[in-house]
Design an enzyme around this catalytic site. Structure first.
Site, PDB file in Angstrom:
ATOM      1  N   CYS A 395       0.827  -1.205   0.000  1.00  0.00           N
ATOM      2  CA  CYS A 395       0.000   0.000   0.000  1.00  0.00           C
ATOM      3  C   CYS A 395       0.872   1.270   0.000  1.00  0.00           C
ATOM      4  CB  CYS A 395      -0.992  -0.032   1.154  1.00  0.00           C
ATOM      5  SG  CYS A 395      -2.413   1.012   0.821  1.00  0.00           S
ATOM      6  N   HIS A 526      -3.556  -4.905   0.213  1.00  0.00           N
ATOM      7  CA  HIS A 526      -2.944  -5.498   1.408  1.00  0.00           C
ATOM      8  C   HIS A 526      -2.999  -7.032   1.323  1.00  0.00           C
ATOM      9  CE1 HIS A 526      -2.545  -1.826   3.873  1.00  0.00           C
ATOM     10  NE2 HIS A 526      -3.572  -1.412   3.161  1.00  0.00           N
ATOM     11  N   GLU A 528      -1.458  -9.116   2.962  1.00  0.00           N
ATOM     12  CA  GLU A 528      -1.327  -9.751   4.279  1.00  0.00           C
ATOM     13  C   GLU A 528      -2.666 -10.180   4.870  1.00  0.00           C
ATOM     14  OE1 GLU A 528      -0.820  -6.550   3.571  1.00  0.00           O
ATOM     15  OE2 GLU A 528      -1.324  -5.211   5.230  1.00  0.00           O
TER      16      GLU A 528
HETATM   17  N1  GLN Z   1      -1.925   6.669   2.913  1.00  0.00           N
HETATM   18  C1  GLN Z   1      -2.059   5.965   1.681  1.00  0.00           C
HETATM   19  C2  GLN Z   1      -3.414   6.155   1.064  1.00  0.00           C
HETATM   20  O1  GLN Z   1      -4.335   6.557   1.709  1.00  0.00           O
HETATM   21  C3  GLN Z   1      -1.767   4.495   1.878  1.00  0.00           C
HETATM   22  C4  GLN Z   1      -2.768   3.819   2.747  1.00  0.00           C
HETATM   23  C5  GLN Z   1      -2.248   2.505   3.287  1.00  0.00           C
HETATM   24  O2  GLN Z   1      -1.060   2.250   3.291  1.00  0.00           O
HETATM   25  N2  GLN Z   1      -3.152   1.676   3.776  1.00  0.00           N
HETATM   26  O3  GLN Z   1      -3.597   5.898  -0.109  1.00  0.00           O
END
Ligand code: GLN
Length: 552
Positions: A395, A526, A528
């Site tokens: 992410c 994600h 994970e």
């Molecule tokens: N802050 C970033 C976004 O909002 C990544 C979010 C995250 O890593 N879950 O896109």
């Protein structure tokens, strides 16, 4: 296999509450009980109740509350939900999670809709009734023989009283179908040298004061309880000696179900609830646990993040799913992961320090928000790219990979994300159009791009080879994404977008080809959240394989 009553299935409910202190492992207890009952051929589901006013876990700072676990339907929940899914192989949804805030909100909304027909709407019974109806709905939806409900917090707290009230009311309504287990802590103070049961006795008395008598006491301790202590707990807490189950500290959470069976926990539950279960058989799980135990060769992984510090203590709970996914993939490769948490801010204070990453076989940067420690993470990514250290970005870790590449390979000076520098000349990561409006309206809760989305894989890439598929479905939680206006420039500059949304607009995986780097890959989603001991995530497997190669 279910208990039948005149052909009609009778659902059973197990409540798990905590005594003495938090952090005694209620979530793992719920997960392990579920795993055991499944191994006896029973259909289970699980719910978590959190006593916060927050309507969901999405607005809580991870250092306050640990990881936010995102369900497939996009609901932002507590990390325990991740344990339930991983242990029991379940796919839970928003019906399996509730907070005080959510319960009150729905009661108040219904009152405004005149759904209470002019009644005086009261905390009791209306709040516990709402809780009960949600528990029953989740049970029905899953067609569960047994529904396991974890009540967050510790007995004696003001916050969870209404949930204990729900247990009491359900027990009156269905005396044979409701069972309560308290997970308590039995300390052995080092100066005293003797195991002390008094805190547990007090916790059970406190629970009794709410009208609930536990049927089973799960005694967490640094060692197994001896017979004498078991008898003492039994006598003072109104249970039989065999209802006291020992839960000593062990190396791996995955051993907990096996340990519970030493005290015949599944038999105990089956008997108490009048269930009909198959003969005990958790051999598949035991095999996985043995494989994990036998993994001896180390693989050294650095996790570079920022949500670690809480006073003098380090919290790894914030990245619990990441940690577990690394373990799953390492065990499957016959490796023992050595995970080191590194605070990215230190690379901002002391840029030369980034060379310490050389010592590691792989570096991972997990998700995150905001600007703290970001330049440190970007330096770490650059170091990994230039030194050919396997790098896996999740992410934010993917967005920063793209920023690093834009700045240092494409020479786009000041390239950034709109999250940090909306005035940058090169917003290679930008806010998604529909998110702009939400932020303008201050609509922050549950409003990111959340939950499962499908993506198409580009053949012959590291990602496609790892998955062995053309299409994937993964869970998201973000507001920003690769700016489509920069996608072609990044591609021309050598970055491969090996997965995109089916319409080709959103970049879901970025990687460098194998000819340039052994493993330099980031996912907008994600991965994970979908890894388990039995089914490690393919990208984590590929990352660990690359790390293992470097270790050699
Ligand atoms: N802050 C970033 C976004 O909002 C990544 C979010 C995250 O890593 N879950 O896109």
């Amino acid at each position: 296999m279910a208990t039948r009553n005149g052909g009609k299935k009778r659902s059973k409910f197990i409540f798990v509450v905590g005594g003495v202190m938090s952090g005694v492992g209620k979530g793992i207890t719920v997960s392990s009980i579920g795993k055991l009952l499944q191994s006896r051929g029973l259909r289970v589901t699980a719910l978590k109740i959190d006593p916060y006013i927050n309507v969901d876990a999405g607005t809580m700072n991870p250092t306050e509350h640990g990881e936010v676990f995102v369900l497939a339907d996009g609901y932002e929940t507590d990390q325990d939900m991740g344990n339930y899914e991983r242990f029991m192989g379940l796919r839970l949804d928003r019906g399996n999670y509730m907070t005080t805030g959510l319960v009150y909100k729905s009661v108040i909304d219904r009152e405004r809709n005149l759904e209470y027909g002019g009644q005086c709407v009261q905390v009791v019974p209306h709040i516990p009734r709402e809780v009960i109806s949600r528990i029953k709905a989740a049970s029905k939806k899953a067609d569960a023989d047994v529904t396991i409900v974890e009540i967050g917090g510790t007995v004696g707290e003001y916050e969870n009283i209404l949930f204990l009230e729900a247990i009491r009311m359900m027990k009156i309504e269905h005396p044979e179908d409701v069972l309560t287990a308290i997970v308590s802590y039995v300390p052995t103070p080092s100066k005293v040298g003797e195991m002390k049961t008094k805190p547990t006795q007090h916790a059970v008395r406190t629970l009794n004061g709410t009208g609930v008598q536990p049927d089973i006491i799960i005694a967490r301790a640094d060692r197994p309880l001896d017979e004498k202590r078991k008898e003492k707990v039994a006598t003072f807490c109104n249970v039989r000696r065999e209802d006291v189950v020992s839960a000593p500290d062990i190396d791996s959470i995955y051993e907990v179900p096996i340990n519970f069976e030493m005290d015949k926990l599944s038999d105990l539950i089956i008997k108490k609830l009048g269930l009909r279960g198959k003969a005990r058989k958790i051999t598949d799980w035991e095999k996985l646990v043995t494989r994990a135990k036998n993994a001896k060769k180390p693989v050294r992984i650095a996790v570079v993040g920022k949500y670690f510090n809480s006073g003098d203590f380090v919290l790894s709970d914030v990245y619990i799913s990441v940690l577990e996914a690394i373990k799953h993939a390492s065990y499957a490769n016959g490796l023992k992961p050595e995970i080191v948490w590194l605070d990215s801010e230190q690379y901002e204070k002391n840029p030369a320090k980034v060379s310490e990453l050389e010592k590691f076989d792989g570096v991972l940067i997990p998700g995150g928000f905001g600007s703290r420690g970001i330049e440190g993470k970007i330096s770490a990514i650059r170091f990994c790219r230039e030194s050919r250290i396997p790098y896996f970005g999740l992410c934010y870790g993917m967005q920063l990979l793209v920023i690093e590449y834009a700045r240092n390979v494409l020479d786009l000076r000041g390239a950034n994300t709109a999250e940090i520098d909306p005035k940058s000349d090169h917003l290679v990561i930008d806010i998604m159009p529909e998110q702009k409006e939400k932020l303008r309206k201050k609509d922050y809760g549950g409003s990111m791009r959340l939950g499962s989305y499908v993506a198409d894989l580009m053949p012959k890439t590291i990602a496609a080879e790892a998955y062995g598929a053309k299409e994937i479905s993964e869970r998201h939680r973000h507001r920003y994404e690769v700016n489509p206006e920069y996608a072609s420039r990044l591609r021309e500059g050598g970055l491969v977008f090996s997965a995109t949304s089916p319409d080709g607009i959103l970049m879901e995986i970025a990687e460098l080809p194998k000819s340039k780097h052994p493993f330099f890959l980031g996912t907008q989603f994600h991965p994970e959240f979908q890894s388990s001991l039995g089914v490690p995530h393919p990208l984590f497997l590929a990352f660990i394989k690359a790390a293992a190669k470097r270790a050699e």
